[in-house]
Design a protein around this motif. Sequence first.
Motif, short mmCIF file in Angstrom:
data_model
loop_
_atom_site.label_atom_id
_atom_site.label_comp_id
_atom_site.label_asym_id
_atom_site.label_seq_id
_atom_site.Cartn_x
_atom_site.Cartn_y
_atom_site.Cartn_z
N ALA A 240 1.85 -21.24 -4.46
CA ALA A 240 1.46 -21.18 -3.04
C ALA A 240 0.63 -19.93 -2.77
O ALA A 240 -0.36 -19.98 -2.03
N PHE A 241 1.04 -18.81 -3.36
CA PHE A 241 0.28 -17.57 -3.18
C PHE A 241 -1.12 -17.71 -3.75
O PHE A 241 -2.11 -17.33 -3.10
N ALA A 242 -1.24 -18.24 -4.97
CA ALA A 242 -2.54 -18.36 -5.62
C ALA A 242 -3.49 -19.23 -4.81
O ALA A 242 -4.64 -18.84 -4.54
N ALA A 243 -3.02 -20.40 -4.41
CA ALA A 243 -3.88 -21.30 -3.64
C ALA A 243 -4.25 -20.69 -2.29
O ALA A 243 -5.41 -20.75 -1.86
N SER A 244 -3.28 -20.06 -1.63
CA SER A 244 -3.54 -19.48 -0.30
C SER A 244 -4.50 -18.31 -0.39
O SER A 244 -5.37 -18.14 0.47
N PHE A 245 -4.35 -17.49 -1.42
CA PHE A 245 -5.23 -16.33 -1.57
C PHE A 245 -6.69 -16.78 -1.71
O PHE A 245 -7.59 -16.21 -1.08
N TYR A 246 -6.92 -17.80 -2.50
CA TYR A 246 -8.28 -18.31 -2.65
C TYR A 246 -8.78 -18.94 -1.35
O TYR A 246 -9.91 -18.69 -0.91
N VAL A 247 -7.95 -19.75 -0.71
CA VAL A 247 -8.36 -20.43 0.52
C VAL A 247 -8.67 -19.42 1.63
O VAL A 247 -9.69 -19.52 2.32
N PHE A 248 -7.80 -18.43 1.80
CA PHE A 248 -8.04 -17.42 2.84
C PHE A 248 -9.30 -16.61 2.53
O PHE A 248 -10.07 -16.27 3.45
N SER A 249 -9.52 -16.28 1.27
CA SER A 249 -10.73 -15.53 0.90
C SER A 249 -11.98 -16.33 1.21
O SER A 249 -12.97 -15.79 1.73
N ALA A 250 -11.96 -17.62 0.88
CA ALA A 250 -13.11 -18.48 1.18
C ALA A 250 -13.30 -18.64 2.69
O ALA A 250 -14.44 -18.63 3.18
N LEU A 251 -12.21 -18.77 3.42
CA LEU A 251 -12.31 -18.89 4.87
C LEU A 251 -12.91 -17.63 5.48
O LEU A 251 -13.76 -17.71 6.38
N TYR A 252 -12.50 -16.47 4.98
CA TYR A 252 -13.06 -15.22 5.49
C TYR A 252 -14.55 -15.12 5.19
O TYR A 252 -15.31 -14.53 5.98
N LEU A 253 -14.98 -15.66 4.06
CA LEU A 253 -16.42 -15.66 3.78
C LEU A 253 -17.15 -16.50 4.81
O LEU A 253 -18.21 -16.10 5.31
N MET A 254 -16.60 -17.65 5.16
CA MET A 254 -17.22 -18.52 6.16
C MET A 254 -17.26 -17.85 7.53
O MET A 254 -18.17 -18.10 8.33
N GLY A 272 -19.83 -13.80 -1.61
CA GLY A 272 -19.29 -14.83 -2.49
C GLY A 272 -18.69 -14.26 -3.76
O GLY A 272 -17.82 -14.89 -4.38
N LEU A 273 -19.13 -13.06 -4.16
CA LEU A 273 -18.58 -12.43 -5.36
C LEU A 273 -17.07 -12.24 -5.23
O LEU A 273 -16.32 -12.47 -6.19
N TYR A 274 -16.61 -11.85 -4.05
CA TYR A 274 -15.18 -11.58 -3.87
C TYR A 274 -14.38 -12.88 -3.75
O TYR A 274 -13.18 -12.89 -4.04
N VAL A 275 -15.03 -13.96 -3.34
CA VAL A 275 -14.36 -15.26 -3.37
C VAL A 275 -14.21 -15.72 -4.82
O VAL A 275 -13.17 -16.28 -5.20
N VAL A 276 -15.24 -15.48 -5.63
CA VAL A 276 -15.13 -15.80 -7.06
C VAL A 276 -14.02 -14.97 -7.70
O VAL A 276 -13.23 -15.48 -8.51
N LEU A 277 -13.93 -13.70 -7.32
CA LEU A 277 -12.85 -12.86 -7.84
C LEU A 277 -11.49 -13.41 -7.41
O LEU A 277 -10.54 -13.45 -8.22
N SER A 278 -11.38 -13.85 -6.16
CA SER A 278 -10.12 -14.44 -5.69
C SER A 278 -9.79 -15.71 -6.47
O SER A 278 -8.62 -15.96 -6.78
N ALA A 279 -10.82 -16.49 -6.78
CA ALA A 279 -10.59 -17.70 -7.58
C ALA A 279 -10.09 -17.34 -8.98
O ALA A 279 -9.20 -18.01 -9.53
N ALA A 280 -10.66 -16.28 -9.56
CA ALA A 280 -10.21 -15.84 -10.88
C ALA A 280 -8.75 -15.38 -10.84
O ALA A 280 -7.95 -15.71 -11.74
N VAL A 281 -8.40 -14.63 -9.80
CA VAL A 281 -7.01 -14.19 -9.64
C VAL A 281 -6.09 -15.40 -9.47
O VAL A 281 -5.02 -15.50 -10.10
N ALA A 282 -6.50 -16.32 -8.61
CA ALA A 282 -5.68 -17.51 -8.35
C ALA A 282 -5.48 -18.34 -9.61
O ALA A 282 -4.37 -18.83 -9.88
#
Length: 623
Positions: A240-254, A272-282
């Motif tokens: 849940a943390f991994a998915a939410s972290f990526y989703v919130f990061s992408a939402l903040y980009l938008m 977008g670089l930090y969304v990619v980083l969030s995806a890598a963490v997730a």
Amino acid sequence: MPRPAIIRFLSGAFAPPFNGLVVLVWVFFVWCFAIHPDTPILKGAFADSDDMIHLVRIMDWLQGQDWFDPVLHRLNPPEGTVSHFSRLAELPLAAIMWPLHQLGLSWQAAAYAAAAVWPLALLGFFLMALRWAAQGLMPRDWAGVSAFVALFAVPTLSQFSPGRVDHHGLVLLLIVLALGSVLRLMEGQDKTRLAIATAFLLASAQVVALESLLWVLMLAGWVGFWSVLKGRIMALPTMAFAASFYVFSALYLMLSVAPSQYFVMTPLAYSGLYVVLSAAVALSLAVGALAAYRCNASCRIVIGGSAALIIGVFFFRHFPALLIGPYGGMAPDLATVMMGNIGEALSAVRRAENYAQLVGLLLAPLFAFGVSLYFMLKADDEKLWRWVLLSLLLLGSLFLMTFYQVRFIRYAALFSVFPMSALLWKGWLFTNLRWQGHRLAFAKVGLILLVGPLLAVLIPANCDGQPLDRRDLLFPVQNTVETPCPPVAVWQMLALPDYYGDKPRLIMSTMNEGAGILFHTPHQALAAPYHTNVVGNMDSKRFFSTENSQDAEKIARARGVDLVLLCKPLPAIYRDNRAETMSLAELLVNRNIPDWLVPIDFPLFENALLFEVRPVSAKTLPP
């Protein structure tokens, strides 16, 4: 006979559960700024240029600039300068400024009012968040003592000073809340909702201030480590943390950039670089969580660790600039100029003038780190890993402030609050058991001094070679302004239509004056201390640093400069280190003025120097 209400309040504030201590600390903090004669905002000044730039961005947006337009159009025109600040972090200030302006205040007056109020409100939330987070390390009845200890975490609390509207205070609050959430995730129960809240807090910290990146990665990585350590019970919360972290990061980009900029990969601003980083963490966390369903502890460690290593190597191979942080993408020439001459960008080792000053900077966080290690070694199984996490956070902040940038002292002071609060709790119980009478009183006074003013205020104050004075008695007031430069008279002359406010002009200044020009006047500036303003800052550097006034004139004519503004004493980067020559800035300070500049003299200018560039018709260009 019942005791008066004030006596009951004070008794409750200084005894477990310390109800009311937050209020007393907040009142003392405000009182220090109210009576200090050199409080910046009471003199119409700000302690940092970032505060003014935030307010300028808000005023521009409230007056019609597009939400997704990050450009400061009056800084280095005509291209302008892209700002790396987040509009989301500026919304509370905008919510205060807009109604005040509707009631009749000018935008600048509304900005001053918001700047005075918002940091103090944020401080109240911060102190309450500290108490909540401290409950993960000590009994609930004693967690409230963290407000007293935090009062002496001076580098941290200075970010909540009146007028300090930069994003640092908000991101400190978010990191404290995220740390408290992670500590609760370690209680061994299914905490899926708490995991989602933690992801939201870390994603929020990342978009508010990129300097939080290390703590975001460390706390996110700790969630993954805890999943590997605990197995199946943490698998679902980690997913849940991994998915939410990526989703919130992408939402903040938008919410932060225009759709056309979604795929711009820059480390200098939230992108977008930090969304990619969030995806890598997730992805790393998800692999470890999936392993928790099927594997034993050794297998989970191998799979989770390998996934994190492989994904991390792949990410940083494609984005190597991020290895040295958000400033990794700076232009090399500007990085040399700025990072070598901005005080907080220097390491503690480079900034300290002698060993005594270095000791003064490092003593309190080093002692807190030792206390944290002690509690880690003495902790039972339930609390052991919590103290491991806190010790790692303290170690990271100590290393960064000592060898990278001293600005990380605010995080070292923040993380120090927890072990020092626990020391006060344990020490208080120990002294009650060991001593009585006068010995008990002396022991408690010594303990209070140790966790409060001794290491954080009194010893550092004696390390600077100066006698104790009001700076030390009113220690929360760290940034003071005795004589603002430029003074109010300069801003008035530049803003009033009867003088130079009749039309927009381009002003050549050193980096220190740029933000003030944008905030106080309708004019344009070339230089301000921002890593995205490469051309303007370098033109200003060349203009003021050259010893050849004809070269400076060529720069001024090419950029269309109307006025020149600087303050004395000069920053080091604008001085010529050779004894036999002087830079243009030094020539101007010494009143050796070239004929293409006209001095504008006024009795109230004090240390400010203002010049008008002669029109081309009145001065022939040099060959």
